[in-house]
Design an enzyme around this catalytic site. Structure first.
Site, PDB file in Angstrom:
ATOM      1  N   LYS A   1       0.843  -1.207   0.000  1.00  0.00           N
ATOM      2  CA  LYS A   1       0.000   0.000   0.000  1.00  0.00           C
ATOM      3  C   LYS A   1       0.877   1.254   0.000  1.00  0.00           C
ATOM      4  O   LYS A   1       0.616   2.211  -0.742  1.00  0.00           O
ATOM      5  CB  LYS A   1      -0.937  -0.020   1.223  1.00  0.00           C
ATOM      6  CG  LYS A   1      -2.040  -1.069   1.087  1.00  0.00           C
ATOM      7  CD  LYS A   1      -2.778  -1.342   2.397  1.00  0.00           C
ATOM      8  CE  LYS A   1      -3.716  -2.537   2.224  1.00  0.00           C
ATOM      9  NZ  LYS A   1      -4.353  -2.990   3.470  1.00  0.00           N
TER      10      LYS A   1
ATOM     11  N   GLN B   1      -4.381  -1.640   9.836  1.00  0.00           N
ATOM     12  CA  GLN B   1      -4.238  -2.949   9.196  1.00  0.00           C
ATOM     13  C   GLN B   1      -4.763  -4.055  10.116  1.00  0.00           C
ATOM     14  O   GLN B   1      -4.349  -4.148  11.273  1.00  0.00           O
ATOM     15  CB  GLN B   1      -2.762  -3.192   8.841  1.00  0.00           C
ATOM     16  CG  GLN B   1      -2.511  -4.476   8.086  1.00  0.00           C
ATOM     17  CD  GLN B   1      -3.138  -4.487   6.687  1.00  0.00           C
ATOM     18  OE1 GLN B   1      -3.102  -3.489   5.967  1.00  0.00           O
ATOM     19  NE2 GLN B   1      -3.736  -5.601   6.301  1.00  0.00           N
TER      20      GLN B   1
ATOM     21  N   ASP C   1     -10.768   2.727   4.291  1.00  0.00           N
ATOM     22  CA  ASP C   1     -11.021   1.286   4.151  1.00  0.00           C
ATOM     23  C   ASP C   1     -12.528   1.003   4.121  1.00  0.00           C
ATOM     24  O   ASP C   1     -12.942  -0.112   3.822  1.00  0.00           O
ATOM     25  CB  ASP C   1     -10.382   0.507   5.321  1.00  0.00           C
ATOM     26  CG  ASP C   1      -9.217  -0.363   4.867  1.00  0.00           C
ATOM     27  OD1 ASP C   1      -9.108  -0.618   3.657  1.00  0.00           O
ATOM     28  OD2 ASP C   1      -8.418  -0.769   5.734  1.00  0.00           O
TER      29      ASP C   1
END
Ligand code: NDP
Length: 294
Positions: free
Chosen positions: A52, A96, A119
């Site tokens: 990412k 994460q 997200d």
């Protein structure tokens, strides 16, 4: 059989994003900025976060990686989220997953400012997505939608069977595919570990999507000939012939299933790269919104 190339599609999206990012940075005077919080140093999470951050560099975003040890207290992590929520230089951030067991994922996600939740896991964004309102759609399901779009796969009126009902893949994907939009308008069946007669159901699928986390779970007899198969699974299998000591395989037995179907995503190189492309799209959208550009 068409091999659905997520890597190629993701690269095309990133090239477009790079052009749009340059325009954004010129007009606002600074680039979009994405941060990632990484707790611990598990191999897969390290790899995903590194990918990412690298993609941020490619498209012209600023990126920040914030690391914590596995024993970080929940309250400490929540305070860090407060800090990122209030940082005017930061447009979006992700935490994460997975997190250590002593930290509540729900509490963490709910603490993120929905305007920075790139997200798309916050209940407000999930709710807006369900209501077909503008929002940050969860990155993996949104990446799959972009892949379906890029390959011109017809979903309207089709029977889509999704294996898995997780909050980050199966459930939001079912919402996206069943809503009244294009792609969308599918008849969606969600299967999970308590589903009975699974093979009977999967064999009805025009589009079969596997997101369960069991290596090569989907076998030939579970697939209707001519179906489209999308494999979300990423499973690490020990492999001494690889430098890393492992290789990645999906939730679908590719060898058995690929000759049967009309199109299929490989693992790696299918859904994985699309998740990152979707995250980048969400981040640029957040940056535009926070800069009054949309
Ligand atoms: P979860 O473990 O959160 O969810 C798995 C789902 O599969 C659950 O709903 C579970 O049912 C269901 N399930 C488990 N066993 C069976 C079974 N035998 N039959 C039917 N359903 C079953 O996984 P995630 O959704 O987080 O991830 C799924 C896979 O996708 C993993 O391989 C993961 O690595 C991968 N992934 C890939 C991403 C990408 O970018 N490509 C991003 C995110 C995930 P129940 O709810 O009843 O427990």
């Amino acid at each position: 059989m068409i091999l659905i190339d997520g890597k190629k599609t993701s690269t095309e999206i990133q090239e477009k994003l790079a052009r749009e990012t340059a325009e954004f940075s010129n007009s606002v005077g600074k680039p979009p900025h994405l941060a990632a919080i990484l707790v611990g140093n598990s191999g897969p999470s390290e790899t995903y976060v590194a990918a990412k951050m690298e993609t941020c560099r490619k498209v012209g975003f600023k990126s920040s990686l914030i690391r914590f040890e596995t024993d970080i207290k929940e309250e400490e992590l929540l305070l860090e989220i407060d800090r990122l929520n209030a940082d005017p230089d930061l447009h979006g951030f992700i935490v994460q997953l997975p997190l250590p067991n002593h930290i509540s994922v729900e509490k963490v996600i709910e603490r993120i400012d929905p305007r920075k939740d790139v997200d798309g896991f916050h209940p407000l964004n999930m709710g807006k997505m369900a209501k077909n309102q503008p929002s940050f759609a969860s990155a993996t399901p949104w990446g799959i939608m972009r892949l379906i779009e890029a390959y011109g796969i017809e979903t309207a009126g089709k029977h889509v069977v999704i294996l898995g009902r997780s909050q980050i893949v199966g459930l939001p994907l079912a919402l996206l595919l069943s809503r009244n939009s294009n792609p969308g308008n599918a008849t969606v069946t969600i299967c999970h570990s308590r589903t009975q007669n699974l093979t009977e159901i999967t064999r009805q699928a025009d589009i079969l999507i596997a997101a369960i986390g069991i290596p090569e779970f989907v076998k030939a007899e579970m697939v209707k000939p001519g179906a489209i198969v999308i494999d979300v699974g990423i499973n690490r299998i020990p492999d001494e012939s690889k430098k890393s000591g492992f290789r990645l395989i999906g939730d679908v037995d590719f060898q058995q299933v690929s000759p049967l179907c009309s199109a299929i995503t490989p693992v790696p190189g299918g859904v994985g790269p699309m998740t990152i492309a979707a995250l980048m799209e969400n981040t640029l959208m957040a940056a535009r919104q926070q800069s009054g550009l949309s």
